[in-house]
Scaffold this active site. Structure first.
Site, PDB file in Angstrom:
ATOM      1  N   HIS A 118      76.615  -3.901  77.401  1.00  0.00           N
ATOM      2  CA  HIS A 118      77.641  -2.855  77.323  1.00  0.00           C
ATOM      3  C   HIS A 118      78.916  -3.264  78.055  1.00  0.00           C
ATOM      4  O   HIS A 118      79.507  -2.497  78.805  1.00  0.00           O
ATOM      5  CB  HIS A 118      77.098  -1.535  77.859  1.00  0.00           C
ATOM      6  CG  HIS A 118      75.857  -1.081  77.161  1.00  0.00           C
ATOM      7  ND1 HIS A 118      75.798  -0.803  75.820  1.00  0.00           N
ATOM      8  CD2 HIS A 118      74.583  -0.914  77.632  1.00  0.00           C
ATOM      9  CE1 HIS A 118      74.565  -0.465  75.483  1.00  0.00           C
ATOM     10  NE2 HIS A 118      73.812  -0.535  76.561  1.00  0.00           N
TER      11      HIS A 118
ATOM     12  N   ARG B  61      83.586   4.354  95.337  1.00  0.00           N
ATOM     13  CA  ARG B  61      83.227   2.970  95.660  1.00  0.00           C
ATOM     14  C   ARG B  61      81.880   2.873  96.352  1.00  0.00           C
ATOM     15  O   ARG B  61      81.092   1.952  96.071  1.00  0.00           O
ATOM     16  CB  ARG B  61      84.337   2.367  96.536  1.00  0.00           C
ATOM     17  CG  ARG B  61      84.248   0.856  96.675  1.00  0.00           C
ATOM     18  CD  ARG B  61      85.610   0.269  96.925  1.00  0.00           C
ATOM     19  NE  ARG B  61      86.512   0.605  95.839  1.00  0.00           N
ATOM     20  CZ  ARG B  61      86.545  -0.024  94.681  1.00  0.00           C
ATOM     21  NH1 ARG B  61      85.733  -1.036  94.447  1.00  0.00           N
ATOM     22  NH2 ARG B  61      87.369   0.353  93.735  1.00  0.00           N
TER      23      ARG B  61
ATOM     24  N   GLY C  21     112.605 -24.255  40.982  1.00  0.00           N
ATOM     25  CA  GLY C  21     112.055 -25.242  41.903  1.00  0.00           C
ATOM     26  C   GLY C  21     110.685 -25.758  41.533  1.00  0.00           C
ATOM     27  O   GLY C  21     110.387 -26.057  40.365  1.00  0.00           O
TER      28      GLY C  21
ATOM     29  N   LYS D 249     110.377  -1.804  46.047  1.00  0.00           N
ATOM     30  CA  LYS D 249     111.124  -0.546  46.119  1.00  0.00           C
ATOM     31  C   LYS D 249     111.186   0.124  44.750  1.00  0.00           C
ATOM     32  O   LYS D 249     111.122   1.353  44.638  1.00  0.00           O
ATOM     33  CB  LYS D 249     112.539  -0.809  46.637  1.00  0.00           C
ATOM     34  CG  LYS D 249     113.431   0.430  46.638  1.00  0.00           C
ATOM     35  CD  LYS D 249     114.801   0.136  47.218  1.00  0.00           C
ATOM     36  CE  LYS D 249     115.683   1.390  47.168  1.00  0.00           C
ATOM     37  NZ  LYS D 249     116.999   1.182  47.811  1.00  0.00           N
TER      38      LYS D 249
END
Length: 513
Positions: free
Chosen positions: A276, A437, A35, A138
């Site tokens: 932070h 909380r 190609g 492989k």
């Protein structure tokens, strides 16, 4: 049968391939190609034979089938030390292939084009290329496989000295499997987007590309690197242009990402200061200068050494104010030339220009755990998504509604347990990451001090008991926004009514761990 060495070359990325091929020919290699690669080599005067000459079979199906043939794959997979393999090749008239140079159809580049069609995407799914690469990788003990143009010169250097060491061939094989795994992941993710999986898929496939090796991670003894999603099209630090300052660190990137995520939630001019990964001050206003003034005043101590993100062009007046303090990073969609002139005098100050007009669509948040990965939607819920109800006798005033909205936007970005106190278009107290909380509320209230009088308080989750309301009332808070949903909601409602506090329920929780 000729016993010279053979190299098979088929590349989409032609960078450096002519020079590499010329050097292979000088080293006695016979080149096989097909190609566009074959045409490129022939035009450069490099001797090359076609795959069809090797297979004695033409390319068919408009080039879809070229290299998928035993004369190619037997040549790639045969073990030269296996007598049975060698005899079979001889009996069948197949010559082994010693070197494979392949890179794949540009699938990523194709699907990132705005005008891309599904047909184009499918045609750019490479079949023969990955098959040759995997076969050669492989068989790395006997075949050298090259997938990255960056490796061409190293390969030539080894060949000029005699041969390629087994350890390096193994490394090249590892490069191949990384590359093909990433390539297949891009294809899988493309199809996942096309077919729109409902719920979580059984396998989560993802791939990232390294853009920066970092000096270290959160601490100097930790190695780190910055990887990006190659297909991500939204607002991202990966697409930022650094205009000034030192290289970004791991912690810089974490904090900068937090600041960017926060400022994107605002439509009006806004400034967000982060330390932070928590906001230490947030301000909004008619101009960026006013917004920054409010963010700075929110916590003029914690902003020192922090990161500031704004969502409008940074102007000269604001730049002069930012220059007065130590900041690590400033993020903006653009910087005026005057602002740049002011800030570039601080050579270490990092200036990041980020296009904030890109897509902010639904995204996934990935969090690693030991041996696994947690995946969730990014929390993009706003008050527009909530079922807002006023639970108390008194309703918020117009100004209180504005302060509640600001506090609610900010509390989503604060580590749980989280409490945010806001008043006058700025945060005045933030309590982050506490184990209970009321502890977070006390931190936020203490930071706000006398400014709590008439302020709004937001909680990322419901009040399990009325102690937070009592602390807020004692400080002078007059309005509260929280998800609601506790079995003891009525106790908090009663406490608010007793103190004349308005309280809004959203039905939406904003935990951030």
């Amino acid at each position: 049968m000729a016993q010279h060495k053979r190299a098979l070359i088929s590349v989409s990325n032609k960078a450096g391939i002519v020079s590499f091929a010329q050097q292979l020919v000088q080293l006695g290699y016979e080149l096989i190609s097909t190609g566009g690669t074959k045409r490129t080599l022939e035009e450069a005067g490099v001797p090359v034979i076609s795959v069809s000459e090797v297979t004695e079979f033409p390319e068919i199906l408009q080039g879809r089938v070229k290299t998928l043939h035993p004369h190619i794959h037997a040549g790639l997979l045969a073990q030269k030390t296996n007598d049975d393999h060698v005899k079979q090749l001889e009996d069948l008239g197949i010559q082994g292939i010693d070197l494979v140079v392949v890179n794949l159809y540009p699938f990523k580049e194709t699907i990132m084009k705005p005008s891309m069609t599904e047909e184009e995407a499918i045609e750019n799914i490479d079949i023969g290329g990955p098959t040759m690469l995997r076969a050669a990788a492989k068989n790395f003990a006997h075949v050298t496989v090259v997938v990255r143009p960056d490796d061409y010169q190293v390969v030539i250097s080894y060949l000029q000295k005699g041969d390629i060491p087994l350890a390096y061939r193994k490394q090249l094989a590892a490069n191949v499997f990384e590359h093909t795994a990433s390539y297949d992941t891009l294809i899988a993710n493309y199809f996942a987007e096309v077919v729109k999986h409902e719920g979580a898929p059984d396998q989560w496939t993802t791939t990232f590309e390294k853009v920066q090796t970092l000096r270290y991670g959160e601490n100097p003894h930790q190695q780190a690197a910055f990887y990006v999603d190659p297909l991500y099209k939204g607002v991202s630090l990966a697409n930022a242009t650094q205009l000034n300052g030192k290289e970004l660190s791991y912690n810089n990137l974490q904090d900068a990402n937090a600041a960017l995520s926060m400022v994107l939630d605002f439509e009006q001019p806004a400034a967000v200061a982060v330390k932070h990964m928590n906001p230490c001050g947030v301000g909004i206003g008619d101009t960026i200068e006013i917004a920054y003034d409010r963010a700075y005043e929110a916590d003029s101590v914690s902003i020192f050494g922090g990161i500031v993100a704004v969502n409008r062009e940074l102007d000269e007046a604001t730049a002069w104010k930012m220059k007065e303090i130590f900041l690590e990073i400033i993020i903006a969609p653009s910087f005026s030339q005057e602002a740049l002139h002011v800030l570039e005098e601080k050579t270490n100050l990092r200036l990041l220009q980020v296009d904030m007009n890109q897509d902010k669509g639904v995204d996934k948040q990935l969090t690693s755990v030991r041996g696994g990965l947690l995946v969730q939607d990014v929390d993009q819920a706003t008050l527009a998504d909530a079922t807002v109800t006023v639970a108390t006798d008194r309703k918020p005033t117009e100004q209180e509604w504005k302060d509640l909205q600001l506090a609610w936007k900010v509390v989503k970005h604060v580590k749980s347990n989280a409490i945010v106190v806001a008043e006058g278009q700025q945060t005045i107290g933030i309590g982050a990451g506490q184990m209970n909380r009321v502890g977070a509320a006390k931190i936020a209230i203490e930071q706000a001090g006398e400014k709590c009088q008439g302020a709004a308080l937001a909680s990322d989750a419901f009040f399990p008991m009325p102690d937070t309301v009592e602390a807020a009332a004692q400080a002078g808070v007059t309005t509260i926004i929280q998800p609601g949903g506790s079995k003891r909601d009525q106790e908090s409602i009663d406490a608010c009514n007793k103190h004349g506090i308005s309280m809004v329920f959203t039905g939406v929780r904003h935990f951030k761990h």
